[in-house]
Design a protein around this motif. Sequence first.
Motif, PDB file in Angstrom:
ATOM      1  N   SER A  72       0.801  -1.129   0.131  1.00 34.70           N
ATOM      2  CA  SER A  72      -0.021  -0.033  -0.023  1.00 34.70           C
ATOM      3  C   SER A  72       0.936   1.216   0.007  1.00 34.70           C
ATOM      4  O   SER A  72       1.932   1.173   0.203  1.00 34.70           O
ATOM      5  CB  SER A  72      -1.036   0.056   1.276  1.00 34.70           C
ATOM      6  OG  SER A  72      -0.172   0.441   2.293  1.00 34.70           O
ATOM      7  N   PRO A  73       0.189   2.472  -0.141  1.00 27.82           N
ATOM      8  CA  PRO A  73       1.185   3.756  -0.180  1.00 27.82           C
ATOM      9  C   PRO A  73       1.318   4.082   1.206  1.00 27.82           C
ATOM     10  O   PRO A  73       1.830   5.195   1.444  1.00 27.82           O
ATOM     11  CB  PRO A  73       0.225   4.487  -0.991  1.00 27.82           C
ATOM     12  CG  PRO A  73      -1.011   3.782  -1.411  1.00 27.82           C
ATOM     13  CD  PRO A  73      -1.012   2.604  -1.063  1.00 27.82           C
ATOM     14  N   ASP A  95       4.729   1.388  -0.374  1.00 27.69           N
ATOM     15  CA  ASP A  95       5.094   2.045  -1.601  1.00 27.69           C
ATOM     16  C   ASP A  95       4.561   3.479  -1.734  1.00 27.69           C
ATOM     17  O   ASP A  95       3.443   4.070  -2.456  1.00 27.69           O
ATOM     18  CB  ASP A  95       3.933   1.093  -2.705  1.00 27.69           C
ATOM     19  CG  ASP A  95       4.320   1.509  -4.133  1.00 27.69           C
ATOM     20  OD1 ASP A  95       5.552   2.233  -4.590  1.00 27.69           O
ATOM     21  OD2 ASP A  95       3.690   1.323  -5.037  1.00 27.69           O
ATOM     22  N   HIS A  98       3.717   5.194  -5.009  1.00 30.54           N
ATOM     23  CA  HIS A  98       3.056   4.459  -5.653  1.00 30.54           C
ATOM     24  C   HIS A  98       3.929   3.787  -7.242  1.00 30.54           C
ATOM     25  O   HIS A  98       2.925   3.453  -7.947  1.00 30.54           O
ATOM     26  CB  HIS A  98       1.634   4.897  -6.060  1.00 30.54           C
ATOM     27  CG  HIS A  98       1.476   6.221  -6.387  1.00 30.54           C
ATOM     28  ND1 HIS A  98       1.678   6.644  -7.746  1.00 30.54           N
ATOM     29  CD2 HIS A  98       1.214   7.328  -5.761  1.00 30.54           C
ATOM     30  CE1 HIS A  98       1.281   8.087  -7.818  1.00 30.54           C
ATOM     31  NE2 HIS A  98       1.123   8.554  -6.381  1.00 30.54           N
ATOM     32  N   ALA A 101       2.953   0.149  -7.599  1.00 23.80           N
ATOM     33  CA  ALA A 101       1.390  -0.035  -8.141  1.00 23.80           C
ATOM     34  C   ALA A 101       1.189   0.333  -9.381  1.00 23.80           C
ATOM     35  O   ALA A 101       0.496  -0.247 -10.189  1.00 23.80           O
ATOM     36  CB  ALA A 101       0.572   0.895  -7.133  1.00 23.80           C
ATOM     37  N   TRP A 107      -2.470   1.342 -10.032  1.00 28.86           N
ATOM     38  CA  TRP A 107      -2.615   2.782  -9.866  1.00 28.86           C
ATOM     39  C   TRP A 107      -3.341   3.301 -10.924  1.00 28.86           C
ATOM     40  O   TRP A 107      -2.714   3.275 -12.181  1.00 28.86           O
ATOM     41  CB  TRP A 107      -1.310   3.413  -9.331  1.00 28.86           C
ATOM     42  CG  TRP A 107      -1.345   5.024  -9.122  1.00 28.86           C
ATOM     43  CD1 TRP A 107      -1.581   5.985  -9.583  1.00 28.86           C
ATOM     44  CD2 TRP A 107      -1.531   5.487  -7.760  1.00 28.86           C
ATOM     45  NE1 TRP A 107      -1.654   7.049  -8.989  1.00 28.86           N
ATOM     46  CE2 TRP A 107      -1.948   6.835  -7.610  1.00 28.86           C
ATOM     47  CE3 TRP A 107      -1.832   4.761  -6.485  1.00 28.86           C
ATOM     48  CZ2 TRP A 107      -1.986   7.513  -6.524  1.00 28.86           C
ATOM     49  CZ3 TRP A 107      -1.952   5.469  -5.368  1.00 28.86           C
ATOM     50  CH2 TRP A 107      -1.995   6.760  -5.256  1.00 28.86           C
ATOM     51  N   LEU A 120      -5.197   4.200  -5.635  1.00 29.10           N
ATOM     52  CA  LEU A 120      -4.908   2.414  -5.884  1.00 29.10           C
ATOM     53  C   LEU A 120      -6.066   1.970  -6.107  1.00 29.10           C
ATOM     54  O   LEU A 120      -7.207   1.978  -5.285  1.00 29.10           O
ATOM     55  CB  LEU A 120      -4.072   2.383  -4.481  1.00 29.10           C
ATOM     56  CG  LEU A 120      -3.486   0.933  -4.635  1.00 29.10           C
ATOM     57  CD1 LEU A 120      -1.880   0.829  -3.921  1.00 29.10           C
ATOM     58  CD2 LEU A 120      -4.304  -0.203  -4.213  1.00 29.10           C
TER      59      LEU A 120
END
Length: 161
Positions: A72-73, A95, A98, A101, A107, A120
């Motif tokens: 995840s961010p 992340d 991102h 992602a 993303w 996301l």
Amino acid sequence: MTTRLTAHEQAPSFTLEDAEGNSVSLSDYSGQRVILYFYPKANTPGCTTQACDFRDNLASLQSHGYQVVGISPDSTEKLRQFITGQDLTFPLLSDPDHAVAEAYGAWGEKKNYGKTYEGLIRSTFVIDEEGRIEVAQYNVRAKGHVAKLRRDLGIDSATER
């Protein structure tokens, strides 16, 4: 438009920090099958449901040769709080920009309550021992996703009892 990955493609390599600040790379899982899932935000209802579902099914997934990794961010501090608060037993990776992602097509444009924004996209990838995508699922639902994934992978919980 975000480019989405499909089966048989090479999974994009990455190195991200886990909740403890350790570097974790996809190559660390070479020779293993990995369920890599992207989720929007730790400690939100949907993400908690999904993470706890993976936690509760982890032993079964591992007995079938799968490792689980969430991305995840969120900051590493947020990940630590999420892991501790939900007793999660698999790695979560941060992340923040991102980039990973984006590389996985997780993303992109989202719509919520009539508004369009970048964010996301809840997505799951099964990566084989050689680092190739076996399964790519986008816009998955948090609730019931692990059960559906188990069915898709041929892991029937009824046969495990």
